[in-house]
Design an enzyme around this catalytic site. Structure first.
Site, PDB file in Angstrom:
ATOM      1  N   CYS A 431      -1.333   2.438  -1.986  1.00  0.00           N
ATOM      2  CA  CYS A 431      -2.107   3.306  -2.884  1.00  0.00           C
ATOM      3  C   CYS A 431      -2.240   4.683  -2.246  1.00  0.00           C
ATOM      4  O   CYS A 431      -1.677   5.653  -2.714  1.00  0.00           O
ATOM      5  CB  CYS A 431      -3.472   2.706  -3.150  1.00  0.00           C
ATOM      6  SG  CYS A 431      -3.436   1.212  -4.138  1.00  0.00           S
ATOM      7  N   GLU A 433      -2.612   4.914   1.580  1.00  0.00           N
ATOM      8  CA  GLU A 433      -2.791   4.632   2.993  1.00  0.00           C
ATOM      9  C   GLU A 433      -1.858   5.443   3.887  1.00  0.00           C
ATOM     10  O   GLU A 433      -0.648   5.463   3.702  1.00  0.00           O
ATOM     11  CB  GLU A 433      -2.601   3.125   3.247  1.00  0.00           C
ATOM     12  CG  GLU A 433      -3.584   2.262   2.475  1.00  0.00           C
ATOM     13  CD  GLU A 433      -3.123   1.902   1.057  1.00  0.00           C
ATOM     14  OE1 GLU A 433      -2.759   2.816   0.277  1.00  0.00           O
ATOM     15  OE2 GLU A 433      -3.105   0.721   0.735  1.00  0.00           O
TER      16      GLU A 433
END
Lengths: 788, 285
Positions: A431, A433
């Site tokens: 997402c 990271e």
């Protein structure tokens, strides 16, 4: 323009029906039955990998130029019984559930029942984990205090760097042999383990080369009967490409994409790693091949673009491994989070935007597929033209590409002790990271329900949802004399559960390190070869473990409400507040109206609530950051939810901000849906009061009406919003460009909105694929518009 | 160190952040309360009266009786359902500046700033001067959106502190001006000429109200008039919808039953007239 070939294959990809391919499960079982106990664990894993790649059916779809499927055919999803051995009920659920279903055929049921289940039932990682965890861990897990990523999926979450585009597996083999010789000659106490690990890595190199050769053979076989001379030539070319890569370093654009694709299939076949592997900084990797091809005349812009389009389709053909139970609830999507980066900085710190960056953006715009996910890394050094191009695509809805602050991402990595070069070569994946691509295991351990901790604090450690005393008593909140007393009890509860979570995560990491090495993945992540250690055992250069905080907005507003109405203004007592939330505000209409309408809420650039957000964030950070993990690295935090904010909301009663029992929590670090009233500049200011540089990623979504993007001043203003948020060190920003009315209509008439894609959290999905609770949550998010 | 606390307050009714249509870049628009004109198409009837007003929304009321039927500023604060609404607030220079300053980062990135609008900001000139000075000291770009109905002395006081005037123009014909805005345009046109001679940066803003300001005659007269004025650009503002409910809530007589939106084609036609006259012409704010 998409070519006919691309359009046809794209259509096929969209129409492919997700189904279970049971073959992998069967082969794994055979390999274990034959070899378990006879060879070392790494070698057993390597032989498993080898057997799968030698025996799985080879699929070359008509018209394809980039070849290889993870399953038997597009949308075929293998099972991983060594990690999660499904029950018959799991299969029934998958087969019949309305959303995110997978077809399971009779043969699969039969093989699973007769062969796979009897062997793996008591041996799978999931079984081991659930057996090993403490009672406190199980209670907290079942109550929804946290989720556990690795309960049915392997630690993955890593990304390729440029070495896989510049070196072949023959080269890796020689590196492995050198390392092995070095250990053989030395006196390292773990010498034998390291040699076994390196032996396993070498087996996987041969296996992937053989797998490519099988595609080469299949292409020749198809060519021999192909009537169309054009296609015959293409098949012969595929045969040559697959014979050459990934054994050797790719020589051209086509080979570069194909080499990566075999590696992708290798990583995601070896284990069902969380967040599918991805090529990372694709524009940087491809640019040299592109330039070379254009220069020597072997490539045109059009032919490069077509190959890139075909590469995109390969990702979309691979649904995420079927999830069950809590893991489905936290990540209810087919998307497997391969997230391609473009832009950012080069290794030496200069503007990395190149011709391929724009071609990747063209591809995102025209392909309009859920997978791969894509983002731009935006540095202050990147030109405005680059972000404007990205905004032009976002304008059409669909939520891709997302936008990351490259300068902040690099700073985050430096703060964690990475070298500046490794940081600049990194980016973001999954997402949001942050990671050092090709050199880091950045493993996500699970979502953490911050709002639930407040709920437990208000109830002295008792959980109304599971009807259990979940934790230590921190005092009866009804008698707290000050807000500080409440906060200190909250911090104690937080620490109690973080301790449980980390103890559990360490045990789980050890189980993987001992029983589930990933020798193939280890070949391509530095420094597993030189240390002779597995990726799952700390072989990577950097080893980070993340816990992801969820519910920032809801917990902040709830605390703000208690502080403001109970302690500062004394409008009502703590007793009435707790009683009201326990009764879901039934009979407390006035109180409910007050907390809903009169509370100072996060997202309005108001220091009153925003400082509470900081206090919660810092408490979370302090309780997690820097603690040692089981594989030689440290625990870190990031702030993102996927779909867990819906699940986490379902296990909490009403909250002091006026939210009713069971309703979703706020998403990412976004304000509570509808609580932000002062427009986007205020939201971004509030969000930037969180110290993003202390995290490995934060997620902020903003919903804008399409009108803003159609306004001549709109795109420039949005660009300036992004640039300003990034100057304030914001990590990530993403937009949903859609009207709530459109979404409401789509709920009523799903058949007319089959292609409506929305941004959920760190990913996009078809609106129709979302559960109705999640659909409602997105509709309720504040719609930012321009005042007239 | 002594800081002189300025007791002077202004009366405003809204602070709108992320304004894109009141001057260049991302801006914060501060709406002053009180206006000398009564344009019948006005969107912001709450700007008419300078005093603070209290409205009550029966539909929102949950009958908690916390207000005991008294609807004023203090009960508004306690009203759980926000049914009692106060329109307008007295705000100090410091408090207003701290709101404006919040988006300074956005102004810097976007070459934006603050716009004082209303109502008529020049009606509270003493306060306006103070807040303009404060913004100037802190390098925040300032715009004043004015209807032009003020004394020359007021302009003289603020001119040096204003980076840009957004100067509203409605009619050249004085009778029409009186009919639709309640005032003569004599002073308005005089002030515009005065500013024009001083070479101050001006954007002219012309609201296009179908059948009222968009007539062939009025457009031609405006074009002709502007040929004698130094200004940077003209913004043609089309109106969407009408704030009829606001009028009713405030108990103000509704003069215009419905406000039609000007058609795209008419808008283009008018734009072309200004462009032909050599003016930089922008549709929208």
């Amino acid at each position: 323009m998409l070519t006919d070939r691309v359009q046809k294959l794209r259509e096929q990809s969209l129409e492919a029906i997700p189904h279970i391919w049971i073959g992998r499960g069967e082969i794994v079982t055979d390999t274990y039955l034959k070899n378990e106990g006879k060879v070392s664990t790494p070698v057993l894993r390597a032989l498993t990998f080898k057997d799968i790649l030698e025996q799985k059916p080879i699929c070359i779809n008509d018209g394809e130029l980039i070849v290889g499927e993870k399953g038997d055919s597009p949308a075929g999803a293998p099972t991983f019984p060594e990690l999660c051995c499904h029950t018959k009920k799991d299969f029934d659920v998958m087969n019949h559930r309305e959303k995110i279903s997978f077809k399971v055929d009779k043969n699969a049921y039969k093989i699973h029942k007769n062969k796979i289940k009897p062997y793996w039932e008591k041996r799978s990682i999931r079984h081991k984990i659930l057996e090993t965890m403490s009672e406190e861990w199980m209670d907290a897990y079942e109550a929804g205090v946290f989720t556990e990523f690795m309960e049915q999926r392997a630690p993955g979450h890593t990304v390729a760097d440029k070495k896989v585009f510049t070196k072949g597996f023959n080269h890796f083999k020689s590196e492995i042999r050198n390392s092995k010789e070095k250990f053989q000659a030395g006196s390292d106490p773990d010498k034998l383990d390291r040699i076994e690990q390196l032996k396993a890595m070498e087996i996987t190199c041969d296996a992937i080369i053989r797998f490519a050769e099988r595609h080469s053979e299949k292409a020749l076989e198809l060519a021999s009967t192909e009537k169309d001379p054009q296609r015959k030539k293409e098949l012969e070319n595929i045969a040559e490409v697959c014979k050459y890569v990934p054994a050797n370093a790719p020589r051209n654009f086509h080979e570069a994409l194909q080499a990566y694709w075999f590696i992708h299939l290798g990583v995601t076949t070896e284990l069902n790693t969380w967040d599918a592997f991805n090529p990372g900084r694709l524009d940087q990797h491809l640019q040299p091949f592109f330039e070379k091809g254009i220069k020597d005349g072997s490539l045109t812009k059009d032919s490069a673009y077509e190959l890139l389009n075909l590469f995109w389709i390969k990702f979309n053909n691979q649904p995420a491994p079927p999830k069950v139970g809590f893991t489905l609830l936290e990540s209810a999507t087919y998307t497997d989070f391969a997230n391609i980066n473009s832009g950012g900085l080069t290794t030496d710190g200069s503007d990395a935007v190149n011709e391929m960056s724009y071609m990747v953006l063209d591809c995102i715009e025209e392909m309009r597929l859920l997978q791969p996910s894509s983002n731009i890394q935006l540095s202050e050094k990147n030109p405005d033209k680059f972000i404007e191009r990205a905004l032009h695509i976002l304008k059409k809805g669909g939520g891709q590409p997302s936008i990351f602050n490259s300068d902040a991402v690099i700073q985050e990595m430096l703060n964690m002790g990475k070298s500046i070069e490794d940081a600049r070569d990194g980016g973001t994946s999954g997402c949001v990271e942050t990671g050092a691509f090709g050199k880091e295991a950045y493993i996500l351990h699970g979502y953490f329900n911050l709002t639930k901790i407040l709920d437990l604090t208000l109830h002295n450690g008792y959980d109304n949802f599971s009807e259990k005393q979940l934790s230590v008593g921190t005092g009866d909140a009804m008698f707290f004399g000050s807000f500080e007393e409440l906060m200190s009890a909250f911090k104690e509860q937080l620490k109690y559960f973080i301790d449980i979570k980390i103890e559990g995560s360490n045990k789980i990491a050890e189980i993987y390190a001992e029983t589930m090495p990933a020798p193939f993945l280890s070949v391509i992540i530095d420094d597993c070869i030189s240390t002779g250690k597995d990726y799952n055992a700390g072989g990577a250069r950097y080893n980070s473990s993340y816990i992801q905080g969820v519910g920032t907005g809801t917990i902040t507003d709830s605390l703000s409400s208690i502080k403001q109405h109970v302690f500062d203004n004394e409008r009502f007592t703590m007793q009435s507040m707790i009683q009201a939330i326990d009764d879901n505000f039934d009979g407390y209409e006035v109180l409910h109206s007050i907390v809903k309408n009169k509370t100072k809420k996060y997202g309005n650039d108001d220091d009153y609530p925003d400082s509470l957000m900081q206090e919660v964030f810092n408490a979370f950070y302090d309780s997690v950051n820097g603690r040692p993990n089981a594989i030689g690295g440290h625990y870190r935090i990031n702030m993102l939810p996927t779909t867990s904010h819906v699940y986490f909301g379902s296990v909490i009663g009403a909250t002091a901000d006026g939210r009713k029992a069971g309703k979703p929590l706020s998403e990412g670090i976004s304000p509570v849906q509808g609580a932000d009233k002062k427009g986007p500049t205020a939201v971004l200011k509030s969000a930037s009061k969180m110290d993003h540089l202390k995290t490995g990623g934060t997620l902020l979504n903003q919903k804008f009406t399409p009108q803003i993007f159609n306004d001549p001043k709109g795109v420039t203003a949005i660009k300036d919003l992004v640039r300003t948020y990034f100057k304030m060190n914001g990590h990530h920003l993403q937009f949903n460009v859609v009207n709530a009315d459109t979404l409401r209509d789509a709920q009523l008439h799903p058949q007319s909105y089959g292609d409506l894609i929305v941004r959920v959290a760190g990913y996009s999905d078809y609106f129709n694929n979302l559960g109705s609770d999640l659909q409602d949550e997105i509709i309720e998010r504040t719609e930012q518009c321009i005042s007239i | 160190m002594t800081i002189e606390k300025n007791k002077l307050t202004g009366t405003i009714f809204n602070i709108q952040r992320f304004s894109l249509h009141d001057g260049p870049g991302i801006r914060t628009t501060v709406f002053f309360k009180g206006c000398p004109l009564r344009c019948i198409w006005c969107h912001n009837p709450e700007s008419f009266d300078k005093s603070i007003q209290v409205t009550f929304d029966q539909e929102k009321c949950i009958e908690c009786d916390i207000c005991k039927g008294v609807r004023d500023i203090s009960t508004s604060e306690r009203c759980p359902a926000n049914a009692i609404e106060v329109i307008g607030e007295e705000i100090s220079v410091e408090d207003l500046y701290s709101e404006i300053e919040k988006d300074k980062g956005y102004y810097e990135t976007s070459n934006g700033g603050v716009t004082f609008s209303g109502g008529e900001p020049l009606m509270q000139s003493e306060f306006l001067v103070k807040i303009l000075k404060k913004c100037n000291e802190n390098n925040i770009h300032t715009a004043v959106d004015t209807c032009g109905q003020a004394s020359k002395e007021v302009f003289e006081k603020v001119n040096d502190l204003v980076d840009l005037y957004l100067y509203d123009m409605k009619f050249i014909d004085n009778d029409l001006h009186e009919k639709y805005t309640g005032s003569s345009n004599e002073k308005i046109l005089e002030n515009l000429k005065y500013l024009s001679d001083k070479n101050i940066r001006i954007f002219i803003r012309l609201p296009l109200i179908p059948g009222i300001t968009d007539t062939e005659k009025n457009i031609t007269e405006v074009v002709e008039y502007l040929k004698r004025i130094n200004f940077e650009q003209i913004n043609l503002l089309s109106y969407h919808g009408y704030a009829k409910n606001k009028y009713i809530k405030l108990g103000i007589n509704v003069e215009l039953d419905q406000l039609e939106t000007i058609s795209e084609s008419r808008l283009e036609e008018i734009k072309n007239k200004f462009v032909s006259a050599g003016f930089k012409t922008v549709i929208g704010g």
